[in-house]
Scaffold this motif. Sequence first.
Motif, PDB file in Angstrom:
ATOM      1  N   ASP A  88      26.253 -30.865  -6.466  1.00 62.46           N
ATOM      2  CA  ASP A  88      24.277 -30.388  -5.483  1.00 62.46           C
ATOM      3  C   ASP A  88      24.586 -28.875  -5.195  1.00 62.46           C
ATOM      4  N   LYS A  89      25.779 -28.327  -4.712  1.00 66.47           N
ATOM      5  CA  LYS A  89      25.578 -26.232  -4.389  1.00 66.47           C
ATOM      6  C   LYS A  89      26.077 -26.247  -5.697  1.00 66.47           C
ATOM      7  N   ALA A  90      26.757 -26.085  -7.160  1.00 63.76           N
ATOM      8  CA  ALA A  90      26.844 -26.405  -7.429  1.00 63.76           C
ATOM      9  C   ALA A  90      25.466 -25.836  -8.502  1.00 63.76           C
ATOM     10  N   PHE A  91      24.855 -26.283  -7.917  1.00 61.54           N
ATOM     11  CA  PHE A  91      23.379 -26.347  -8.833  1.00 61.54           C
ATOM     12  C   PHE A  91      22.409 -24.960  -8.006  1.00 61.54           C
ATOM     13  N   ALA A 142      15.048 -22.573  -1.959  1.00 62.01           N
ATOM     14  CA  ALA A 142      14.774 -24.208  -2.004  1.00 62.01           C
ATOM     15  C   ALA A 142      14.327 -25.376  -2.900  1.00 62.01           C
ATOM     16  N   ALA A 143      13.753 -25.068  -3.845  1.00 61.64           N
ATOM     17  CA  ALA A 143      12.988 -25.774  -5.204  1.00 61.64           C
ATOM     18  C   ALA A 143      14.536 -26.265  -5.271  1.00 61.64           C
ATOM     19  N   ALA A 144      15.469 -25.835  -5.445  1.00 62.65           N
ATOM     20  CA  ALA A 144      17.013 -25.970  -6.056  1.00 62.65           C
ATOM     21  C   ALA A 144      17.413 -27.428  -4.828  1.00 62.65           C
ATOM     22  N   TRP A 145      17.783 -27.103  -3.959  1.00 66.53           N
ATOM     23  CA  TRP A 145      17.941 -27.642  -3.130  1.00 66.53           C
ATOM     24  C   TRP A 145      17.030 -28.922  -2.846  1.00 66.53           C
ATOM     25  N   LEU A 146      15.494 -28.875  -3.187  1.00 62.54           N
ATOM     26  CA  LEU A 146      15.192 -30.497  -3.108  1.00 62.54           C
ATOM     27  C   LEU A 146      14.886 -30.859  -4.588  1.00 62.54           C
ATOM     28  N   LEU A 147      15.083 -30.166  -5.763  1.00 57.06           N
ATOM     29  CA  LEU A 147      14.929 -31.036  -6.499  1.00 57.06           C
ATOM     30  C   LEU A 147      17.039 -31.052  -6.968  1.00 57.06           C
ATOM     31  N   ARG A 148      17.722 -31.304  -6.638  1.00 59.14           N
ATOM     32  CA  ARG A 148      18.853 -31.507  -6.485  1.00 59.14           C
ATOM     33  C   ARG A 148      19.690 -32.537  -7.138  1.00 59.14           C
ATOM     34  N   PRO A 149      20.056 -32.472  -8.866  1.00 65.81           N
ATOM     35  CA  PRO A 149      20.733 -33.329  -9.394  1.00 65.81           C
ATOM     36  C   PRO A 149      20.614 -34.466  -8.707  1.00 65.81           C
ATOM     37  N   GLN A 151      18.992 -36.547  -5.998  1.00 65.56           N
ATOM     38  CA  GLN A 151      19.526 -36.735  -4.652  1.00 65.56           C
ATOM     39  C   GLN A 151      17.819 -36.425  -4.044  1.00 65.56           C
ATOM     40  N   THR A 152      17.989 -37.623  -4.180  1.00 59.33           N
ATOM     41  CA  THR A 152      15.490 -37.556  -2.977  1.00 59.33           C
ATOM     42  C   THR A 152      15.673 -37.200  -1.790  1.00 59.33           C
ATOM     43  N   ALA A 153      14.959 -36.106  -1.668  1.00 57.64           N
ATOM     44  CA  ALA A 153      14.585 -34.863  -0.857  1.00 57.64           C
ATOM     45  C   ALA A 153      13.793 -35.771   0.869  1.00 57.64           C
ATOM     46  N   ALA A 154      14.487 -35.689   1.609  1.00 59.71           N
ATOM     47  CA  ALA A 154      13.422 -35.804   2.686  1.00 59.71           C
ATOM     48  C   ALA A 154      13.321 -35.383   2.940  1.00 59.71           C
TER      49      ALA A 154
END
Length: 208
Positions: A88-91, A142-149, A151-154
């Motif tokens: 996630d963090k690498a993304f 922000a988009a990368a965190w919300l769309l990280r592979p 995972q579903t953003a809360a």
Amino acid sequence: MKTALSRAAIFALTALTILLAGALLICPERTCRVPGFDVTGLAAAHGSRNSWLDAAFMAVSWLGSLFVLAPAVLWLAWRAPTGRARMDKAFVALALAGAALIGHLAKLAIDRPRPDLFPALIDTPPDTSFPSAHALQVTAVAAAWLLRPGQTAAPREVLAGGVLVAAVSLSRVYLQVHFPSDVVVGMATALAWVLALRHLPVWQKGLQ
């Protein structure tokens, strides 16, 4: 894999198209101009000035800087354990690095002068105006965190990400260091870039 690569290529082409379309709109034939909506946006920002907003936007604007985003993303990547969290963090880190590179290459290519319709509230940055690197970078993170592979953003993450992007982007216009078009193109380009990155097969492999 071919389908994923095709989607990644489409979004990458979309990011490039957004940049080129924005450049052609504001700098046709390599001569930059100030469209009416840029004038209106800067005038509205100038007209809404007060001491509280001055202080707030000066502070929040830093959240789109590489001086803040890069250490924060690297720190998160370093603290992440192996496996899913580290991926996630690498993304997110790769999204920020690519966004910064795209933004600064575009600045060199377009060479749009900074706004000078109204006095800037901070020292005018030495680089050129188009696109807004701050808007591009904070949107990418922000988009990368919300769309990280995988995972579903809360809902609270979506809200926080949207507020962060909006605040930083508005701050660049309010401080009179970017035209509204710089900010809009930066945000749209960042989103397309993150979607291109998200569709690369490497992230799908990591989920298996």
